[in-house]
Design an enzyme around this catalytic site. Structure first.
Site, mmCIF file in Angstrom:
data_model
loop_
_atom_site.group_PDB
_atom_site.id
_atom_site.type_symbol
_atom_site.label_atom_id
_atom_site.label_comp_id
_atom_site.label_asym_id
_atom_site.label_seq_id
_atom_site.Cartn_x
_atom_site.Cartn_y
_atom_site.Cartn_z
ATOM 1 C CD GLU A 124 6.223 69.838 22.857
ATOM 2 O OE1 GLU A 124 7.112 69.932 21.979
ATOM 3 O OE2 GLU A 124 5.832 68.763 23.320
ATOM 4 C CG HIS A 127 0.486 71.641 22.438
ATOM 5 N ND1 HIS A 127 -0.163 70.539 21.918
ATOM 6 C CD2 HIS A 127 1.307 71.164 23.409
ATOM 7 C CE1 HIS A 127 0.265 69.453 22.540
ATOM 8 N NE2 HIS A 127 1.146 69.811 23.458
ATOM 9 C CG HIS A 161 1.679 65.137 22.430
ATOM 10 N ND1 HIS A 161 2.862 65.657 21.957
ATOM 11 C CD2 HIS A 161 1.304 65.964 23.441
ATOM 12 C CE1 HIS A 161 3.189 66.727 22.669
ATOM 13 N NE2 HIS A 161 2.242 66.928 23.571
ATOM 14 C CG HIS A 183 -1.864 67.318 26.520
ATOM 15 N ND1 HIS A 183 -0.953 66.914 27.472
ATOM 16 C CD2 HIS A 183 -1.115 67.850 25.510
ATOM 17 C CE1 HIS A 183 0.283 67.184 27.051
ATOM 18 N NE2 HIS A 183 0.216 67.757 25.875
HETATM 19 ZN ZN LIG Z 1 1.925 68.497 24.866
#
Ligand SMILES: [Zn+2]
Length: 286
Positions: free
Chosen positions: A77, A96, A159, A98
């Site tokens: 990413e 980042h 996401h 989840h």
């Molecule tokens: Zn991700």
């Protein structure tokens, strides 16, 4: 290696371990980066579990994503991280993950934009949802670009979540706040819905920010200047109703009738009554 760099490598390892321990990432999910001076980034590598990293695993890239140092390739990413640093010169770190409850809101298409908790209003304001983009492609930075100028935290549709900060730990703590806020919102909705903080009280909380040394990325949008679709948001949409003097206002969204809630338009039938009604309807069709 400078002391500052070795400290940042150790800090990324620590943040990764905490994210994994708190269930914000599973397997190799998530990524973390931090500015290393004015023209380089220190970033987690591709395909490693964030709970088991070592300081030597990190990659160094330039601001265009060219790898300058490291045995491994930078995060899948990386493009999203680069976009954040391009749009936000004030941001020093990007996280980042989840986290499951916040990601549940992202999957359900429900932004965390209601005025409910003072600590969220003073640190993050509202948490919008960046529209769905295929992970690791350049669609994702494009989706993030719409909100990143005015928000330090956002959900990524179907996401996960993204947070930024003026140092690594502040970016990480914002991820904690996003997930904590999502959990509280979920529980409140299961219990019948939130009371919302009035707009006047929200503005008061925002003024208090200064005295805590918290800088807000953007003001709250007036009702009629919410960003049009496609435009980059320069203000935050916060669901905070005008209260006639009261600081907490029951939410006006349609609530599901609670169990035993009479008069909410609910009809209760036994299985037998239901069968009879269906049989009756079928008889009438013939
Ligand atoms: Zn991700």
């Amino acid at each position: 290696m400078t002391t500052a760099e070795s400290q940042l490598r150790a800090d990324i390892v620590e943040v990764g371990r905490r994210m994994y321990a708190r269930g914000y990432t599973a397997s190799n999910d998530g990524n973390i980066s931090v500015r290393l001076g004015s023209d380089r980034l220190l970033m987690t590598p591709k395909s490693v579990c964030k709970g088991f990293m070592t300081p030597d695993m990190m990659c160094i890239t330039d601001l265009d994503g060219r790898k300058l140092q490291g045995d491994r390739d930078p995060s899948s990413e990386m493009l999203m991280h680069l976009e954040v640093y391009r749009q936000r010169p004030d941001v020093q770190a990007v996280v980042h993950a989840h986290p499951p409850t916040a990601t549940g809101f992202a999957v359900a298409g429900i932004p965390l934009d209601r005025a409910v908790l003072a600590e969220v209003l003073t640190t993050l304001g509202s948490i919008p949802i960046a529209e769905y983009a295929t992970p690791s492609t350049k669609e994702l930075p494009e989706a993030v670009r719409k909100y990143i100028k005015a928000h330090d935290g956002m959900l990524l549709a179907n996401h996960g979540a993204l947070t930024v900060g003026t140092d690594l730990f502040s970016a990480y703590y914002k991820m904690e706040t996003v997930e904590h806020f999502a959990k509280i919102s979920l529980v409140a909705r299961l219990l019948g819905g939130e009371n919302l903080i009035s707009r006047a009280e929200v503005l008061r909380l925002q003024e208090l920010r200064g005295s805590y040394g918290i800088k807000a990325p953007a003001p709250i949008c007036a009702d009629d200047d919410a960003p049009a679709s496609g435009d980059a948001a320069l203000c935050q949409v916060v669901q905070a109703p005008e209260g006639s003097g009261s600081r907490l206002i029951p939410d006006t969204i349609e609530r599901l009738p609670a169990a035993g809630d009479a008069g909410a338009g609910e009809i209760r039938l036994t299985y037998r009554q239901l069968s009879e009604l269906i049989e009756d309807a079928i008889r009438n069709l013939r």
